[in-house]
Every structure is written in C-alpha cells, then in structure tokens.
Write a protein that holds these residues in place. Structure first.
Motif, PDB file in Angstrom:
ATOM      1  N   ASN A  15      38.860  48.590   0.443  1.00 56.80           N
ATOM      2  CA  ASN A  15      38.328  47.242   0.625  1.00 56.80           C
ATOM      3  C   ASN A  15      37.383  47.194   1.815  1.00 56.80           C
ATOM      4  O   ASN A  15      37.473  48.006   2.738  1.00 56.80           O
ATOM      5  N   HIS A  16      36.475  46.247   1.796  1.00 56.14           N
ATOM      6  CA  HIS A  16      35.615  45.993   2.949  1.00 56.14           C
ATOM      7  C   HIS A  16      36.373  45.137   3.951  1.00 56.14           C
ATOM      8  O   HIS A  16      37.075  44.195   3.560  1.00 56.14           O
ATOM      9  N   ARG A  17      36.215  45.436   5.226  1.00 64.28           N
ATOM     10  CA  ARG A  17      36.898  44.674   6.266  1.00 64.28           C
ATOM     11  C   ARG A  17      35.908  44.318   7.374  1.00 64.28           C
ATOM     12  O   ARG A  17      35.230  45.191   7.908  1.00 64.28           O
ATOM     13  N   LEU A  18      35.844  43.042   7.677  1.00 68.91           N
ATOM     14  CA  LEU A  18      34.986  42.542   8.748  1.00 68.91           C
ATOM     15  C   LEU A  18      35.852  41.833   9.773  1.00 68.91           C
ATOM     16  O   LEU A  18      36.840  41.176   9.422  1.00 68.91           O
ATOM     17  N   SER A  19      35.481  41.952  11.031  1.00 71.04           N
ATOM     18  CA  SER A  19      36.237  41.259  12.074  1.00 71.04           C
ATOM     19  C   SER A  19      35.288  40.791  13.165  1.00 71.04           C
ATOM     20  O   SER A  19      34.229  41.398  13.397  1.00 71.04           O
ATOM     21  N   ALA A  20      35.663  39.718  13.828  1.00 71.53           N
ATOM     22  CA  ALA A  20      34.842  39.174  14.912  1.00 71.53           C
ATOM     23  C   ALA A  20      35.717  38.275  15.789  1.00 71.53           C
ATOM     24  O   ALA A  20      36.589  37.554  15.279  1.00 71.53           O
ATOM     25  N   PRO A  21      35.515  38.336  17.116  1.00 74.33           N
ATOM     26  CA  PRO A  21      36.280  37.448  18.001  1.00 74.33           C
ATOM     27  C   PRO A  21      35.726  36.018  17.932  1.00 74.33           C
ATOM     28  O   PRO A  21      34.517  35.806  17.838  1.00 74.33           O
ATOM     29  N   LEU A  22      36.622  35.042  17.975  1.00 70.73           N
ATOM     30  CA  LEU A  22      36.222  33.637  17.996  1.00 70.73           C
ATOM     31  C   LEU A  22      36.108  33.162  19.449  1.00 70.73           C
ATOM     32  O   LEU A  22      36.622  33.812  20.370  1.00 70.73           O
TER      33      LEU A  22
END
Length: 292
Positions: free
Chosen positions: A14-21
């Motif tokens: 799967n594709h996984r994206l992450s980013a801090p809020l």
C-alpha cells in the motif's frame, strides 16, 4: 509523496503518506486496492483511525494477483509484457501465460484480416460474394498451412474452415443478401451447439483446442466449452435481431465491428466462469487444472 512501481515485488504494498499537523500530531494516510477495480484510503491521527473511504474493507493488493505481480522485476507494465513475451509466462506459478499471445500472433492476425476482407468485399460487391471469397481464402490458407508447416489458422483450423464452407454453402443455396445476413445466426448456432455439447462431454475436443489460444492456465475446458456455447447462442440471437430489424449496411457494420465489443464483454464473463470465479459450484463444478 509515496510511489510504487507498476509491477514487481514492491508494487503490491500500500501507499503510505504522513505529515505532522500544526498541533504536533501525526496524520497518516494509507491508500491501496480494496478490490480488483477499486481503491480505498484510511486516515489515522496519532495511530487512531479517523476516516475510511470504505468502512470495513481491508486495504490490500488482491490476493489472486499478488503472486503473479511479485514474479516480475520492479518496473513498468511495458517491462512486464516484455518479460512475459520473452519468458512465455507471468511467473512460473502464475495462472497467466503471456506467451500464448506470442505463440498465436499469426492465427490472431489472420482472423482479423479475414474479417476485414469480408467487410471490404461485401461493400464492393455483395454479401454472397463475400461469403464465397471468405471460404475460398480459408481453404487456401489451410492448404498453405499444410505445405509450409506454419500455423496460420491455429488449433481450430479445420473447425473454422468447416464453418466457412457451411456459410458459403448457405450463401450459394439462398442467393440473397437477406439470407447471408441470417446465415450468421445459423452458423453461430451450429458452432454454439458443438461447443456446448463438447463442454458437457468434458471439453476434450473443441474446448481444449480453444484453451491453447488463451493466456490462462487455470481454465477448466468443460466449463469453457459450455460458456462458449451459451455465448454463441446469445450472439446468434443478437445477430438475428439486427438482421431482421436493421438495414444491410447496419448489419454489415454490426457484424464486422460492433459485435466485437459485445463479444469482448461476454467473453470475459465466460473466462471468469471457466476459471471458477463465477458460479464455481454450478455444474460442472470447477476443478483446478493440474500444474503444467
């Protein structure tokens, strides 16, 4: 960003994206297949699920295609096709054999050219002449195949020639364009009946020869024969409707081009049935063919 190759071992994850809020929490988005045709996403914030595009669905590469996809080297679809044509397979344990296209490229090209020849001759002369020319060319190709030992017509050569001769015979007996239009339904029903009863008997004659054309290793010949019989009956009925209610030009366009697309939709259903992906437990019960 995240990306995977179109094929290969890395393509199935799967594709996984992450980013801090701004508040310091971490948002993660997981994207991938939920079926053979649809994609889904799941969104988590600090590990807690906050959104699903398809609640309850597992996001994972379809299991039935995973083994085949992993058998390729990481790359593009073009790379996979090149590898498939070279190796003659979509992986040794795969149910797909791309080499079938390479082995049958000449008979497939001949089939297409015969269809175009019928269309052109019919437009320039009449349907009866087109039927006779088609039969004559078919017989000539069969003779050439015997002399050159080059497979021009495939495993169903004699069957195809017999149908061409039947078509030509009907055209000679019934000397009219209307009769030639209806003869497609007659020939179609004859072909459908032969495939159907061959399938009922186990698919050891016509169906098993047709199977050699196909890039699938997991096809049950008996179910293929029955499916082709049903398909032929449906197509004969549609041809009869167009011939009866439409003009000769409309029928000629339909029989040369339009019915191809109808056949493609139905043939995919036949393949799924023959592979046990549809009506698996309906007689004859699907049985996995032995490994090659």
């Amino acid at each position: 960003m995240d990306a995977t190759p179109a094929v290969g071992p890395d393509a199935v994850r799967n594709h996984r994206l992450s980013a801090p809020l701004p508040d310091g929490s971490l948002m993660e988005v997981e994207a991938g297949y939920i079926s053979s045709m649809n994609l889904g996403i799941a969104v988590r914030r600090d590990g807690e699920l906050i959104h699903e595009s398809h609640p309850g669905k597992t996001i994972a590469y379809p299991e039935q295609y995973r083994e085949m996809m992993e058998s390729y080297a990481n790359g593009t679809v073009g790379d996979a096709l090149s590898q498939g044509f070279k190796d003659g397979a979509g992986g040794h344990n795969s149910h797909i054999d791309f080499g079938a296209f390479k082995r049958n490229r000449i008979p497939l090209a001949v089939d297409i050219l015969l269809g175009l020849l019928f269309f052109v001759v019919a437009k320039l002369t009449d349907l009866t002449t087109a039927a006779l020319v088609g039969a004559a060319v078919g017989v000539a190709l069969l003779v050439a195949q015997r002399l050159t030992k080059v497979d021009l017509l495939g495993g169903l050569a004699l069957f195809g020639i017999a149908l061409l001769l039947l078509s030509a015979g009907l055209a000679m007996v019934f000397q009219s364009d209307e009769a030639v239009k209806y003869r497609s339904s007659v020939v179609g029903l004859v072909s459908a009946s032969l495939f159907f009863f061959d399938g009922v008997a186990g698919g050891n004659r016509l169906a098993v020869r047709l199977k050699r054309y196909l890039p699938y290793r997991d096809i049950d010949a008996a179910r293929l024969g029955i499916g082709m019989g049903v398909l032929g009956t449906i197509m004969a009925g549609l041809n009869l409707i167009v011939a009866f209610y439409g003009s000769t030009d409309l029928w000629l366009f339909y029989s040369t081009f339009a019915d191809f697309f109808v056949t493609m939709v139905l043939i995919l259903m036949v393949f799924r049935y023959a592979q046990g992906k549809m009506l698996r437990d309906v007689a004859p019960v699907y049985r996995e063919p032995p490994p090659e």
